[in-house]
Design a protein around this motif. Structure first.
Motif: not given
Length: 265
Positions: A96-100
């Motif tokens: 649902s997401g890929y946060l750096l």
């Protein structure tokens, strides 16, 4: 909403927790610093969302995500990592997401707003207990009211069974014969705000009907032993112990009516 946060970096789980609490204050959050703690937590709790670091010892976040999805196919996985090279593999898993890192609040908010498996609350009605002491439960846990009078206001509305009451009527119940009418009316507005806040955190805003100087409860939005008793529900009838909202003196009228009804059942 139940949220699992897994990260082995020192202090990172707590930092992530603080951000999630700002974005979703109603969330129940569990933190773990390794895959063992995460899988153990998942044995006892159903999580709707999991924030996972990727590079962790023993089992990386991608493998942990696969394990969690085996347990809960509808869990939303959001990766929170310092490394961009895993993005393709992560989204291949329908993340649902890929946060750096460093994680920004706005990015967490966006991830929650774009969950692949939206969290559903329709079947999670507030449970209202009127027999004995008046109590309110959400997901099996007592609902905490910042002001005891806000809880009593909700009890008043439950007692009215969907009928509306105005400010003057409700103030007369809450403060009985108090002569400080204007002071009470002013404080009443604070109680309304508090009740709205509490219900919003439980995703039960629709239970409170608040119009211009008219307040009521939507009986369809709550599960209440008193209401079930009136419908002759067998379980509710058997749970009636002769006491009704016993911490509130104004509830004695309804308590008397219930005793009369019990004799006729």
């Amino acid at each position: 909403m139940r949220v699992l946060i897994v990260d082995d970096e020192p202090m990172m789980p707590e930092k992530m927790k603080s951000i999630v609490e700002e974005v979703r204050p109603e969330a129940e959050i569990t933190c773990a610093d390794n895959y063992i703690g995460a899988l153990k937590a998942a044995e006892h709790t159903v999580y709707e969302v999991a924030f996972l670091d990727i590079e962790m010892p023993g089992m990386n976040g991608l493998e942990l995500a696969r394990r969690l999805k085996e347990i809960y196919p509808d869990i939303n996985i959001i990766f929170a990592t310092s490394h961009s090279e895993y993005a393709v593999e992560a989204f291949a898993m329908c993340a649902s997401g890929y946060l750096l890192k460093p994680i920004q609040k706005k990015n967490v908010e966006e991830a929650f707003n774009n969950l692949r498996k939206p969290v559903r609350y329709e079947d999670e009605k507030l449970k209202v207990q009127c027999f004995g002491n008046f109590e309110v439960f959400y997901r099996g846990k007592p609902v905490r009211f910042g002001r005891s009078l806000a809880k009593e206001l909700f009890a008043c509305l439950i007692d009215l069974k969907g009928a509306s009451a105005n400010t003057a009527q409700l103030c007369a119940i809450l403060w009985e014969d108090s002569a400080e009418v204007e002071k009470n009316r002013h404080y009443f507005r604070n109680l309304v705000s508090e009740l709205r806040k509490v219900l919003r955190e439980c995703h039960a805003e629709r239970a409170f009907i608040c119009q211009r100087n008219s307040f009521a409860v939507d009986v369809k939005q709550v599960e209440c032993d008193y209401y079930k008793f009136l419908e002759h529900d067998a379980e509710a009838v058997s749970s009636y112990n002769g006491e009704y909202m016993k911490q509130y003196s104004w509830a004695e009228i309804t308590a008397g009516e219930l005793k009369m009804k019990e004799k006729s059942l």
